[in-house]
Design an enzyme around this catalytic site. Structure first.
Site, PDB file in Angstrom:
ATOM      1  CG  ASP A 253      24.944 -17.699  30.294  1.00 25.94           C
ATOM      2  OD1 ASP A 253      26.062 -18.182  30.502  1.00 25.94           O
ATOM      3  OD2 ASP A 253      24.605 -17.216  29.202  1.00 25.94           O
ATOM      4  CG  ASP A 263      20.872 -19.174  24.387  1.00 25.97           C
ATOM      5  OD1 ASP A 263      20.898 -18.809  23.196  1.00 25.97           O
ATOM      6  OD2 ASP A 263      21.041 -18.396  25.332  1.00 25.97           O
TER       7      ASP A 263
END
Ligand code: AMP
Ligand code: MG
Length: 488
Positions: A253, A263
């Protein structure tokens, strides 16, 4: 909420036109007293936003999630992902896509608020983010951009004036993230899991249209899509390895289809060269250690390939064959990119078959002598061989002579080679102790000067300017055992 449009917003919402199962419509949760902590003027201008107006009260309200710009249709995106190897249903648990900004030059960028409150995908989390980790994402993502590494970017961090409960009460914050898109390997896994080939086709066609329009007319365009992602990731991961960047949480993800780094949770830059280097406190097994990043990327791409199987061929066996063939090229593609980057780091323009042996020998010596990765290349670039004690060992001298001889076996001059090295070896990286120092001043004392100064020198990491010298220094011994946290 009022919607404002005197600030240069030019939003589209193409993702909201995809099937309803792909996202949830939801407004950001208002926050008590937004205060703009940091704002990215140059990024803002390139997006076509009005820098001056955005920093004013009404603009900050948008960056805080208290107001929406005209044209905004906020959504949280659904996705799944393999987290440390285990498949999980996820989604934007604390982020909202407020729209896609179409820039004056016609490019499309997702504008996302991170830390903007709960969503249907929050799974028990509070949907909030804290100031330290959001500033950390700002600093490191912008440093990555300046290093020339594909990445999502940071437009702003706003302090919420509310506290967020973690182990202690911490100041809350909202980061505005800018990305080519937020489509992840996990987005394909999620849609594949819905079990309808039609849905998968819609997502794949959307992705091709958005990121790879040149393959739209190919016969088996979905196989080309896989190939494109393999290529972009091979390029990205080789760039990470070249600068010693450790992502820390390479779950599927957290891997984009666009090939941007995304991220910035527990990431860190390696100091001493060590393939087993891990900083993340939750990565007990070293799954995402520095040296594991290329094979893990390959593993993640195999998960993407699995998700795409129904689109690759009507016959499942043939689909697997096609997918495997494409993914199997990742290691060699990665290696080729990496070696080409490493040649640059050693000032080599042409190719010789023994180059990999030469590079590997240097890396092995660095590992043995616990040498700093960045500063070793920096010292060789600057011809400063008094810099480190291990440069005086016979094994390094031997390596160095081999390298000199190799460098002479190319038509380019020594100054040209040195310039190539300067372009390929950053004089500075965001060293962990410098980042921590900036965050401590900001979060504990409300003093943002340390961070501003750090960001300024990181803007041009290849400058080799005098003011960068102090930032190239190693951490004090007391800084050993540095650990990073997800910042959730
Ligand atoms: P990450 O480890 O940051 O990639 O996050 C993994 C998943 O947890 C994502 O779906 C996030 O949206 C979600 N998440 C992380 N922090 C929070 C939070 N404070 N509240 C709700 N969801 C969160
Ligand atoms: Mg994530």
């Amino acid at each position: 909420m009022n919607k404002k449009n005197n600030l240069g917003w030019n939003l589209d919402n193409s993702y909201t036109r995809l099937p309803k199962t792909f996202f949830s419509k939801i407004n950001p949760n208002p926050i008590r007293s937004p205060k703009l902590i940091i704002f990215n003027d140059t990024l803002s201008s390139s997006l076509g936003l009005d820098v001056g107006e955005l920093k004013k009260y009404e603009g900050v309200d948008i960056l805080a999630g208290n107001d929406l710009p005209e044209g905004s249709l906020p959504i949280a995106q659904a996705y799944a992902g393999h987290q440390f190897g285990h498949f999980t249903m996820l989604g934007d648990g604390r982020a909202l896509l407020i729209g896609e900004q179409i820039t004056p030059s016609g490019d499309r960028f997702d504008i996302q608020l991170k830390g903007s409150g709960k969503t249907p995908y929050s799974r028990g989390g509070d949907g909030r983010a804290t100031l330290g980790p959001m500033l950390r994402e700002y600093i490191i993502s912008e440093a990555m951009y300046a290093l020339g590494i594909p990445t999502t970017r940071s437009l702003s961090v706003v302090k919420t004036g509310e506290s967020v409960i973690r182990e202690t009460d911490l100041p809350g914050a909202v980061l505005t993230r800018v990305a080519a898109s937020h489509i992840r390997v996990g987005t394909f896994q999620y849609v594949a899991g819905l079990g309808k080939v039609e849905g998968l086709k819609v997502l794949a066609d959307y992705t091709i249209d958005r990121h790879f329009p040149h393959i739209a007319d190919e016969n088996n365009r979905y196989l080309f899509l896989l190939q494109e992602v393999v290529n972009r990731q091979a390029d990205l991961i080789s760039k990470w390895q070249q600068v010693g960047f450790i992502h820390g949480v390479m779950n599927t993800d957290n891997m984009t289809i666009s090939g941007e780094t995304i991220d910035y949770g527990p990431c860190a830059f390696m100091d001493v060269y060590d393939p087993s280097a891990v900083f993340s406190s939750i990565d007990m097994q070293g799954r995402y250690a520095y040296g594991n990043q290329p094979p893990i990327a390959g593993w993640n791409l195999a998960r993407l390939a699995e998700a795409l199987l129904p689109l690759l061929h009507d016959d499942p066996e043939q689909a697997v064959g096609l997918a495997q063939e494409v993914v199997s090229h990742f290691p060699e593609r990665y290696e080729r990119n990496w070696l080409s980057g490493m040649r640059g780091k050693l000032g080599l323009f042409n190719e010789e078959t023994e180059d990999k042996v030469l590079v590997d020998a240097l890396l092995r010596l660095m590992e043995k002598h616990e040498a700093d990765y960045t500063n070793t290349f920096r010292a060789i670039t600057l011809d400063k061989l008094d810099d480190q004690e291990w440069f005086h060992t016979p094994e390094f001298t031997q390596w160095f002579e081999k390298w000199l001889a190799r460098r002479n076996r190319q038509p380019e001059s020594k100054p040209d080679s040195q310039q190539l090295m300067q372009r390929s070896n950053p004089a500075i990286i965001p060293r962990n102790h410098r980042v921590e120092e900036a965050l401590e001043a900001a979060v504990e004392n409300g003093d943002y000067h340390v961070m501003d100064k750090l960001l300024k020198v990181l803007t041009n990491p290849y400058a080799y300017s005098p003011e960068q010298e102090v930032y190239a220094e190693l951490p004090p011994k007391s800084f050993c055992g540095y650990q990073t946290f997800c910042g959730t």
